[in-house]
Design an enzyme around this catalytic site. Structure first.
Site, PDB file in Angstrom:
ATOM      1  N   ASP A 234       0.850  -1.199   0.000  1.00  0.00           N
ATOM      2  CA  ASP A 234       0.000   0.000   0.000  1.00  0.00           C
ATOM      3  C   ASP A 234       0.881   1.243   0.000  1.00  0.00           C
ATOM      4  O   ASP A 234       2.088   1.176   0.296  1.00  0.00           O
ATOM      5  CB  ASP A 234      -0.931   0.004   1.220  1.00  0.00           C
ATOM      6  CG  ASP A 234      -0.175  -0.056   2.548  1.00  0.00           C
ATOM      7  OD1 ASP A 234       0.769  -0.861   2.648  1.00  0.00           O
ATOM      8  OD2 ASP A 234      -0.505   0.707   3.468  1.00  0.00           O
TER       9      ASP A 234
ATOM     10  N   GLU B 214      -0.104  -1.255   5.779  1.00  0.00           N
ATOM     11  CA  GLU B 214       0.939  -0.739   6.672  1.00  0.00           C
ATOM     12  C   GLU B 214       0.801   0.753   6.940  1.00  0.00           C
ATOM     13  O   GLU B 214       0.901   1.210   8.077  1.00  0.00           O
ATOM     14  CB  GLU B 214       2.331  -1.033   6.092  1.00  0.00           C
ATOM     15  CG  GLU B 214       3.460  -0.854   7.100  1.00  0.00           C
ATOM     16  CD  GLU B 214       4.025   0.549   7.188  1.00  0.00           C
ATOM     17  OE1 GLU B 214       4.793   0.828   8.120  1.00  0.00           O
ATOM     18  OE2 GLU B 214       3.701   1.396   6.331  1.00  0.00           O
TER      19      GLU B 214
HETATM   20  C1  LIG Z   1       8.505   3.536   7.795  1.00  0.00           C
HETATM   21  C2  LIG Z   1       7.316   3.145   6.973  1.00  0.00           C
HETATM   22  N1  LIG Z   1       7.659   3.248   5.603  1.00  0.00           N
HETATM   23  C3  LIG Z   1       6.162   4.076   7.284  1.00  0.00           C
HETATM   24  O1  LIG Z   1       6.014   5.054   6.622  1.00  0.00           O
HETATM   25  N2  LIG Z   1       5.370   3.748   8.308  1.00  0.00           N
HETATM   26  C4  LIG Z   1       4.265   4.561   8.760  1.00  0.00           C
HETATM   27  C5  LIG Z   1       3.415   3.655   9.614  1.00  0.00           C
HETATM   28  C6  LIG Z   1       2.394   4.326  10.447  1.00  0.00           C
HETATM   29  C7  LIG Z   1       2.552   4.759  11.710  1.00  0.00           C
HETATM   30  N3  LIG Z   1       1.368   5.278  12.084  1.00  0.00           N
HETATM   31  C8  LIG Z   1       0.532   5.149  11.082  1.00  0.00           C
HETATM   32  N4  LIG Z   1       1.165   4.566  10.088  1.00  0.00           N
HETATM   33  C9  LIG Z   1       4.789   5.739   9.564  1.00  0.00           C
HETATM   34  O2  LIG Z   1       5.829   5.647  10.220  1.00  0.00           O
HETATM   35  O3  LIG Z   1       4.144   6.803   9.521  1.00  0.00           O
HETATM   36 ZN   LIG Z   2       6.647   1.905   4.280  1.00  0.00          ZN
HETATM   37 ZN   LIG Z   3       5.274   4.885   4.673  1.00  0.00          ZN
END
Ligand SMILES: C[C@H](N)C(=O)N[C@@H](Cc1c[nH]cn1)C(=O)O
Ligand SMILES: [Zn+2]
Ligand SMILES: [Zn+2]
Length: 495
Positions: A114, A179
């Site tokens: 995603d 994710e």
């Molecule tokens: C590090 C990863 N690519 C990412 O962007 N993760 C998101 C996951 C997340 C956390 N809260 C909601 N979604 C992020 O770190 O923002």
């Molecule tokens: Zn990511």
């Molecule tokens: Zn991300």
């Protein structure tokens, strides 16, 4: 107990590696074409109406894995997507495996299919869903986060198969499609499929970026996240601000005051008690920061800021990696289009999140936030309706860098990039990292291939062609190094 014989670590590619690297170089345009096909799918997990695109993306990835000869299962995630409170189902998760040789170690790769929302009007130079190459950079939403790295891994495995070379390890894949929204449903899926991980020795995630534009890194920690909605409702529908402005308690007045109460201008979070459980910095930890290359000017230039909140490398890294931070993301229901709409919004939802670090506790944070907002709201004597809810609850993760897979990755990086990686933590969150550790008890490593200026979640996200192609090489080399370290030829045993 096995110990590493570091003297056997070499940076010269073996014959197998040379063959593999040559194949990858010759097929780089095909690999870029696959990335272009993946980027073309707007698999945005934040906007509910695009949920079908994620399922389409999951099927495309499943076909790529089947083409390698992998056994692929699409696992339905049982629960509904709760934050949306509707009948919105979650996309399936891919569990796949290739190779079942009990004499070989099994490595499981995690990635997500995603992406974050993106529109050309947000300020993109090119259409976000048309992969566009300029100056060796491949622009497109998901190019680095996380479609490029997932494909780099598939390309690495595919190269062994195309060259009729035996896979040096058994490989498993877990690819999800939620994710960016906080990995909804994944924890249940891991618990329901513990058997899938029983023979896995190492879990590799490549879903973050280096600290520098050029120097590779290995990541041993990420922050968690607690994301909140704060909703204020003042009336049953939007109102004309000329007809009603001046006689009602506007929802936006309350919301702006509530959001303003969260953090001060130096970035310090104002919620009472929020820092109480943050682990103290140790001398040992500070020593890890010293050898890290951190280029202030490059970092500022990448994002176009004049200055950071902190002046030293240590303060920047501490506040990025191991202190909590609060960010305000947006307001749903407020007018945000060009022009001025003279309206009083009836219901507005402020969205903010607090990155979590050891030893913060999510239920404690949830009640601290709720109590604080209720206290601030009650002082305003507003008749409006306030609702606060925690939407994402992801714990921080920290790894043991003495685990063998960190050494295998370091060797692979040395071979492909001719330098040692920075050992870093990351300020962002990959919810599954800590879930893996808690549920499967297996070693987790983050092995980024993207550069610091890739612009994750931002306009003009990109991955450098070189990083994408070298990513496939370094993953292939890593699989060989894992196998070598397990064959015993590079292991010594203590007496
Ligand atoms: C590090 C990863 N690519 C990412 O962007 N993760 C998101 C996951 C997340 C956390 N809260 C909601 N979604 C992020 O770190 O923002
Ligand atoms: Zn990511
Ligand atoms: Zn991300």
């Amino acid at each position: 107990m096995p110990l590493l014989d570091v003297s056997k670590s070499s940076s010269h590619p073996s014959d197998d590696e040379q063959k593999i690297f040559q194949y990858i170089d010759h097929h780089q345009d095909t690999f870029v074409q696959s990335l272009s096909e993946w980027v073309a799918v707007e698999s945005d997990s934040i906007q509910p109406h695009l949920r079908g695109n994620i399922t389409e993306m999951v099927k495309i990835a499943a076909n790529s894995l089947q083409a390698l000869g992998a056994t692929v299962e699409l696992k339905n995630v049982s629960s509904q997507d709760e934050p949306y409170g509707q009948n919105l189902s979650l996309p399936p998760v891919i569990l796949a495996e290739l190779g079942k040789d009990t004499a070989k170690p099994t490595v499981c790769f995690y990635g997500h299919l995603d992406v974050m929302p993106a529109k050309k009007e947000d300020g993109w130079k090119t259409d976000p869903y048309t992969l566009t190459e300029m100056d060796g950079k491949l622009y497109g939403r998901g190019a680095t986060d996380n479609k490029g790295p997932v494909l780099a891994w598939i390309n690495a495995v595919g190269t062994f198969i195309a060259l009729n070379m035996t896979l040096p390890v058994n490989v498993k894949f877990l690819l999800e499609g939620m994710e960016e929204a906080g990995s909804h449903g994944l924890e249940d899926l891991l618990k329901e499929n513990e058997g899938f991980f029983s023979d896995v020795m190492y879990i590799v995630i490549s879903d973050n970026i280096w600290l520098s534009n050029k120097k590779p890194a290995l990541t041993y920690g990420t922050r968690g996240n607690a994301a909140f909605f704060v909703e204020v409702e003042c009336c049953k529908k939007d109102l004309h601000s000329g007809s009603f402005g001046g006689i009602i308690h506007e929802a936006m007045f309350d919301l702006v005051a509530l959001l303003d109460s969260l953090v001060d201008s130096s970035g310090r979070i104002l919620i009472p008690g929020i820092y109480d459980d943050v682990a103290n910095v140790t001398n040992e930890e500070m020593k890890l920061y010293a050898p890290i290359d951190f280029n202030f000017e490059e970092h500022k230039a990448n994002i176009g800021v004049k200055e950071f909140l902190y002046k030293t490398k240590e303060d920047i890294l501490l506040n990025l990696w191991r202190n909590p931070s609060l960010s305000i993301h947006g307001i749903e229901g407020a007018f945000s289009e060009p022009g001025i709409k003279t309206v009083i919004p009836s219901k507005v939802i402020g969205k903010f999140s607090i990155r979590q670090v050891p030893n913060m506790n999510l239920p404690t944070v949830e009640s601290q936030v709720k109590e604080h907002l209720k206290r601030v709201f009650s002082k305003r004597n507003s008749p409006n309706k306030l609702t606060v809810s925690m939407q994402v609850a992801a714990k921080p993760w920290i790894a043991n860098i003495k685990n063998l897979q960190y050494e295998a990755a370091r060797r692979a990086i040395k071979t492909v990039f001719q330098q040692d990686p920075d050992m870093i933590r990351d300020g962002s969150t990959i919810p599954v990292a800590r879930m893996f550790e808690d549920i499967t008890k297996k070693s987790v490593m983050m092995f980024p291939i993207g550069a610091a200026d890739d612009g994750e979640h931002s306009q003009n996200e990109k991955i450098n062609r070189l990083n994408y192609i070298n990513g496939a090489k370094v993953f292939a080399s890593f699989l060989l190094e894992i196998s070598k370290l397990h064959s015993g030829s590079n292991l010594m045993t203590t007496s």
